[in-house]
Design a protein around this motif. Structure first.
Motif, PDB file in Angstrom:
ATOM      1  N   PRO A 236      -3.802  36.858  66.488  1.00 53.86           N
ATOM      2  CA  PRO A 236      -4.903  37.627  67.082  1.00 53.86           C
ATOM      3  C   PRO A 236      -4.417  38.835  67.873  1.00 53.86           C
ATOM      4  O   PRO A 236      -3.375  38.784  68.537  1.00 53.86           O
ATOM      5  N   THR A 237      -5.176  39.915  67.782  1.00 52.01           N
ATOM      6  CA  THR A 237      -4.932  41.102  68.588  1.00 52.01           C
ATOM      7  C   THR A 237      -6.224  41.480  69.289  1.00 52.01           C
ATOM      8  O   THR A 237      -7.318  41.095  68.859  1.00 52.01           O
ATOM      9  N   ARG A 238      -6.098  42.246  70.346  1.00 48.06           N
ATOM     10  CA  ARG A 238      -7.290  42.699  71.059  1.00 48.06           C
ATOM     11  C   ARG A 238      -8.152  43.575  70.157  1.00 48.06           C
ATOM     12  O   ARG A 238      -9.376  43.444  70.135  1.00 48.06           O
ATOM     13  N   ALA A 239      -7.495  44.477  69.426  1.00 43.03           N
ATOM     14  CA  ALA A 239      -8.247  45.330  68.502  1.00 43.03           C
ATOM     15  C   ALA A 239      -8.942  44.490  67.440  1.00 43.03           C
ATOM     16  O   ALA A 239     -10.082  44.774  67.047  1.00 43.03           O
ATOM     17  N   GLY A 240      -8.273  43.438  66.986  1.00 45.61           N
ATOM     18  CA  GLY A 240      -8.871  42.547  65.994  1.00 45.61           C
ATOM     19  C   GLY A 240     -10.070  41.807  66.547  1.00 45.61           C
ATOM     20  O   GLY A 240     -11.072  41.612  65.843  1.00 45.61           O
TER      21      GLY A 240
END
Length: 376
Positions: free
Chosen positions: A330-334
């Motif tokens: 997981p990424t913040r942008a995702g």
């Protein structure tokens, strides 16, 4: 030389997966760290303590089942006392130490408005809310995601119901703050749109009960058929008692800020004619599987079943589902991408964030009896 270079590349390749998993702030091989700044103390903190108790049930259940992608989801909460400047400090603290992946469970219009620029600057998502004005939600659109229906939707539901009953003399008692002024305008707008008529009148009351006596006097003179209350805490019951003492018996309708069980505890057998807007489905349902699971978790944890704890539970379920949709890394942008396109049904709530900052339009009216039970 070539052998040393090949060995270094091999070592880097071997280390890459572990390094990449820890590259996104708040995400390690073992956990995903979520931050929260909310009012957790004093009279105003009681509701949020219950909201968090429900959220904790969802997180603990998910973690017991293996978490999200093998990672445990952990919530770190700080008390901001509903003060915008303290909320800003808390958000900065949580971003730096321990360094959270995302935020959850924002509370209050003033605090959310204050931290929205920080959310935009850092790209850190905020998922979930409690008691945030519609205008603040729109200003935070794209940075924060609000599950419960807005106050405008509550106003529409109330006016529709009252119009069906033939109520023409309608007054509003609201909190003496910008959010209360906004709700007053929303009720007036909904009434004008539906019937072309104006409110009979409105009164402002401080959350500490200030201006209550004047509000009771004004409403008694107006003699409305129904009073819509955008209030919280002891002033709700005090307003009702004050009007009864002056020989007035209007029907009372609470926005979702009104805690019906607390009003019932204060008024007891005297309670009559109180209906409240609820923005999450009935938590005592025996037919809905999500509600039944929630009830079982509450029973095991000795957590009271209530609309507030269920709201926290459902907000956490949305966060967990969004994290699952982010994939293995997981990424913040995702997470932003997932939330902006989030559509689906979670615990009886039909959610769609593709065209609004608020995902749900669910509102229903329930009656509160003298025993503090909610009747649909």
């Amino acid at each position: 030389m070539w052998r040393r270079r090949e060995a270094a590349l091999a070592a880097l390749a071997a280390a890459w997966p572990a390094w990449s998993r820890a590259a996104e702030p708040g995400v390690s091989e073992r956990e995903i760290l979520i931050g929260q700044s909310a009012v957790l103390s004093g009279p105003l903190g009681l509701s949020l303590q219950m909201f968090n108790a429900g959220a904790a049930l969802a997180l603990a259940d998910a973690n017991a089942r293996g978490g999200i992608g093998g990672r445990q989801v952990r919530l770190v909460s700080l008390d901001d006392e509903l003060k915008p400047d303290q909320a800003q400090r808390n958000y900065r603290t949580l971003l730096q130490d321990p360094g959270v992946f995302a935020f959850f469970g924002g509370v209050g219009s003033g605090t959310i408005a204050a931290v929205t620029p920080l959310l935009r600057d850092t790209g850190v998502p905020l998922v979930g809310n409690f008691a945030v004005a519609d205008s603040v939600r729109q200003k935070a659109r794209g940075a924060a995601y609000f599950i419960r229906a807005g106050y405008g939707r509550e106003a529409e539901k109330l006016v529709q119901h009252l119009s069906t009953l033939g109520v023409e003399r309608l007054a509003v008692a609201h909190l003496d703050n910008p959010g209360g002024t906004e709700v007053l305008a929303l009720v007036q707008q909904a009434l004008k749109k539906r019937s072309g008529k104006d409110l009979l009148g409105a009164v402002a009351v401080g959350n500490d009960g200030s201006q209550l006596a004047q509000a009771v006097d004004t409403l008694a003179r107006l003699d409305p058929q129904a009073v819509v209350m955008f209030l919280s805490g002891p002033p709700v019951a005090q307003l009702m008692e004050g009007l009864w003492a002056k020989g007035r018996s209007p029907s009372f309708y609470g926005m979702s800020t009104v805690a019906g069980e607390k009003v019932a505890a204060t008024l007891g057998a005297r309670l009559r004619g109180l209906a409240i807007c609820q923005t999450v489905p009935y938590p005592w349902s025996g037919a809905d599987p999500t509600a039944r699971q929630f009830q079982q978790l509450c029973d095991a944890a000795k957590t009271p079943v209530s609309y507030t704890s269920y709201e926290g539970y459902l907000n956490a379920l949305v966060l967990l589902e969004a994290l699952r949709r982010c994939g293995k890394e997981p990424t913040r942008a995702g997470l932003h991408t997932v939330m902006r396109g989030f559509k689906g049904r979670v615990g009886g709530l039909d959610l769609d964030f593709s065209d609004d900052a608020t995902g749900s339009r669910f509102v229903e009216l329930v009656q509160v009896n003298a025993q503090g039970k909610f009747l649909r």
